[in-house]
Structure formats: C-alpha cells, structure tokens
Write a protein that holds these residues in place. Structure first.
Motif, PDB file in Angstrom:
ATOM      1  N   VAL A   3     -12.667  27.595  13.675  1.00  0.00           N
ATOM      2  CA  VAL A   3     -11.406  26.872  13.488  1.00  0.00           C
ATOM      3  C   VAL A   3     -10.241  27.839  13.301  1.00  0.00           C
ATOM      4  O   VAL A   3      -9.124  27.592  13.770  1.00  0.00           O
ATOM      5  N   ILE A   4     -10.495  28.969  12.627  1.00  0.00           N
ATOM      6  CA  ILE A   4      -9.417  29.974  12.463  1.00  0.00           C
ATOM      7  C   ILE A   4      -9.008  30.519  13.821  1.00  0.00           C
ATOM      8  O   ILE A   4      -7.815  30.665  14.119  1.00  0.00           O
ATOM      9  N   ALA A   5      -9.986  30.803  14.664  1.00  0.00           N
ATOM     10  CA  ALA A   5      -9.677  31.310  16.007  1.00  0.00           C
ATOM     11  C   ALA A   5      -8.893  30.272  16.806  1.00  0.00           C
ATOM     12  O   ALA A   5      -7.953  30.607  17.530  1.00  0.00           O
ATOM     13  N   ALA A   6      -9.264  28.985  16.661  1.00  0.00           N
ATOM     14  CA  ALA A   6      -8.559  27.928  17.389  1.00  0.00           C
ATOM     15  C   ALA A   6      -7.118  27.801  16.922  1.00  0.00           C
ATOM     16  O   ALA A   6      -6.195  27.624  17.724  1.00  0.00           O
ATOM     17  N   ILE A   7      -6.908  27.876  15.607  1.00  0.00           N
ATOM     18  CA  ILE A   7      -5.544  27.798  15.063  1.00  0.00           C
ATOM     19  C   ILE A   7      -4.701  28.953  15.566  1.00  0.00           C
ATOM     20  O   ILE A   7      -3.556  28.776  16.016  1.00  0.00           O
ATOM     21  N   LYS A  52      -0.333  30.322  21.958  1.00  0.00           N
ATOM     22  CA  LYS A  52       0.148  29.539  23.088  1.00  0.00           C
ATOM     23  C   LYS A  52       1.544  28.970  22.818  1.00  0.00           C
ATOM     24  O   LYS A  52       2.394  28.939  23.717  1.00  0.00           O
ATOM     25  N   ASP A  53       1.776  28.504  21.569  1.00  0.00           N
ATOM     26  CA  ASP A  53       3.095  27.957  21.229  1.00  0.00           C
ATOM     27  C   ASP A  53       4.176  29.019  21.349  1.00  0.00           C
ATOM     28  O   ASP A  53       5.296  28.747  21.800  1.00  0.00           O
ATOM     29  N   LYS A  54       3.850  30.257  20.933  1.00  0.00           N
ATOM     30  CA  LYS A  54       4.826  31.348  21.052  1.00  0.00           C
ATOM     31  C   LYS A  54       5.167  31.618  22.518  1.00  0.00           C
ATOM     32  O   LYS A  54       6.329  31.795  22.883  1.00  0.00           O
ATOM     33  N   ILE A  55       4.124  31.642  23.357  1.00  0.00           N
ATOM     34  CA  ILE A  55       4.338  31.915  24.783  1.00  0.00           C
ATOM     35  C   ILE A  55       5.188  30.804  25.410  1.00  0.00           C
ATOM     36  O   ILE A  55       6.135  31.054  26.159  1.00  0.00           O
ATOM     37  N   GLN A  56       4.864  29.528  25.079  1.00  0.00           N
ATOM     38  CA  GLN A  56       5.608  28.414  25.649  1.00  0.00           C
ATOM     39  C   GLN A  56       7.054  28.414  25.178  1.00  0.00           C
ATOM     40  O   GLN A  56       7.975  28.125  25.958  1.00  0.00           O
ATOM     41  N   ALA A  57       7.258  28.731  23.882  1.00  0.00           N
ATOM     42  CA  ALA A  57       8.620  28.773  23.347  1.00  0.00           C
ATOM     43  C   ALA A  57       9.439  29.844  24.058  1.00  0.00           C
ATOM     44  O   ALA A  57      10.617  29.645  24.381  1.00  0.00           O
TER      45      ALA A  57
END
Length: 282
Positions: free
Chosen positions: A89-93, A99-104
């Motif tokens: 779960v830590i790896a998934a978070i 991914k959010d940083k890349i998309q932003a």
C-alpha cells in the motif's frame, strides 16, 4: 536507529493532532491526499511527509532519502518490525503521488502553451488590423491618382477595387483571429473548471465508498472493511464480493447511495494490485 524512529514517530503524532484539529475547523474540506510535504532538513536528508485516506484507512508516513522512518495507520504508530506488511500500500500511495506530480506538470505546461498561443493570435490580429488600415490608405491614394487621367484612372480604380477587396479580407481574417483567440481563452478556462470538478467528484466518490463500506459492515454483509474485495452496483443489482444481495438490501442502498446506483459502479481491491473505484455514468 531507534532514536530516529522514536523522533519521527513523535513528529507523526504531532502531525496527526494538528491535522485532526484543522479538519475539525473545516468540515467541508474534501481532498484525495490530505497533505504531502517534501523538503530538505538541517541534517541534509530529503524528508517526505505524507498523510492520505487510502482503501478506507488513514495513512501517515515519513521518509528520509526515500526510506521509511515512521508509519501510522488510523492514528496508531506502527513499529518498524511490521512495516513489511504495509509495503504494497505504501508503494501504491507513492506511485499515485508520482503520477499526480507528472500530470500536474503536464497540465501546467499545456496551460502555458495555450496562453502563449492566445497571445500570438492576439498579436497577429493586431498586425492584420494594421495591415488592413494600410491597405485602405493605399486604395485612397490610388483613387486620387486615377483622377489625373481616364485611362490611368480606370487602371487605378481597378487596382483600388482589388485593394479594397483585400482590405476587407484582411479585416475579416482579423475578426476571425480575434474570435479564435477568445475561444482559446474560454476553452482554457473550461478545462480548468473541469479539472477542478473531476477532483471534487473523485474525492466525493471515495468518501461515499468509505461510508458505504461501513454500512456493509454494520448490516453484517461483510465482517470488516478489509475483506471488501469486489463490489458491483447499478440500477438493477448490488453484488458484494461476488454475491448478489437481496432485493431489500439493493433498494436500501440504492436509496441511500443514488450516486452509485444511477451509474455503473465497480470497485476492486485485489491482493496484488489496487484497482480502485470506477463509475460510468450515462
């Protein structure tokens, strides 16, 4: 190592108290990631502090140079000997944050390109207007010259007519360029509004899923939140962990969660991969 772990654990406890107080003052706040901080400390180590609601639980963690140094789940400090149980779960978070940083970054770059294109369109429209004004002045000069002789006047008038037609075309093009620039700006604004709505919908879906999971436990449909592996919900049926629920249960949850029932909602939480919540609305 124990000293560093205890120090980080104390920091997590303090962060938990501050976050709880802040959320109590702002009951309407809904975010996927409650908080994320990434900074360098005086000891030269890159620190990351993360707090998020994930799969029905609140995770708080601190990392130094990409290594976990403290972990808390639902406000309970987890000893380092049990960190391995949470590695997936830590790896998934962390992957979601990446991914959010890349998309932003992509969204910011696209917004910048749109603004630059709008600026260029405005500049081109201005140049077209100036060119149209020069063409009109030239046409007037040609008409004045035409008065000096009939033959020359005829040729000059024909040229003037051509220049006027071109001037009209230039003005029409300038108007189209201005209109396009306006549409580009409006589209950029709509894109920003849509992005904000998508974030709000995602946060609301996660909140409702967590609430619905609690109701499933309360109604003894599942023994606890952790065993919810699969859910399918639409206007005709409710299936929990592969078992279709009775009509009475379906009607109860359809009335309480119309947001899920009116769409085609599916949720999967596999052991090897977090598949997440998906809603298809007609």
């Amino acid at each position: 190592m124990k000293t560093n772990y205890l120090r980080s654990a104390l920091l997590l406890i303090a962060a938990t108290a501050l976050t709880t107080a802040a959320n109590a003052q702002k009951p309407g706040k809904k975010t996927a990631f409650n908080s994320y901080k990434n900074h360098d400390t005086f000891d030269g180590k890159g620190r990351e502090r993360i707090q998020t609601d994930w799969q029905g639980k609140t995770y708080q963690m601190e990392l130094a140079n990409n290594k976990l140094v403290a972990l808390a789940v639902d406000g309970e400090i987890i000893p380092s000997t049990k960190w391995g149980e949470y590695s997936t779960v830590i790896a998934a978070i962390r992957e979601q944050i990446r991914k959010d940083k890349i998309q932003a970054k992509k969204d910011q770059a696209q917004a910048k390109r749109d603004q630059e294109q709008a600026r260029r369109d405005q500049q081109q429209a201005k140049r077209d207007q100036e060119q149209a004004a020069r063409d009109q002045q030239h046409a007037k000069a040609e008409q004045e010259e035409a008065e000096r002789g009939q033959q020359q006047a005829k040729r000059d008038q024909e040229q003037a007519a051509k220049d006027q037609l071109q001037a009209k075309r230039d003005q029409e093009q300038a108007a189209r360029d201005q209109e396009q620039a306006k549409r580009d700006q409006e589209q950029a604004h709509l894109d920003q509004i849509q992005a904000k709505r998508d974030q709000e919908h995602a946060a609301e879906d996660q909140r409702l899923l967590k609430q619905m999971t609690s109701d499933l436990v309360a109604d003894h449909i599942i023994p606890n939140e952790e065993v919810l592996h699969e859910l399918s919900f639409n206007g005709e049926e409710l299936i929990v962990n592969g078992e279709k629920q009775p009509d009475s249960v379906f009607k109860k949850y359809s009335k309480k969660y119309p947001r899920f029932a009116q769409g085609n909602t599916s949720y999967e939480n596999g052991k090897k991969q977090f598949n997440g919540l998906h809603i298809h609305r007609n």
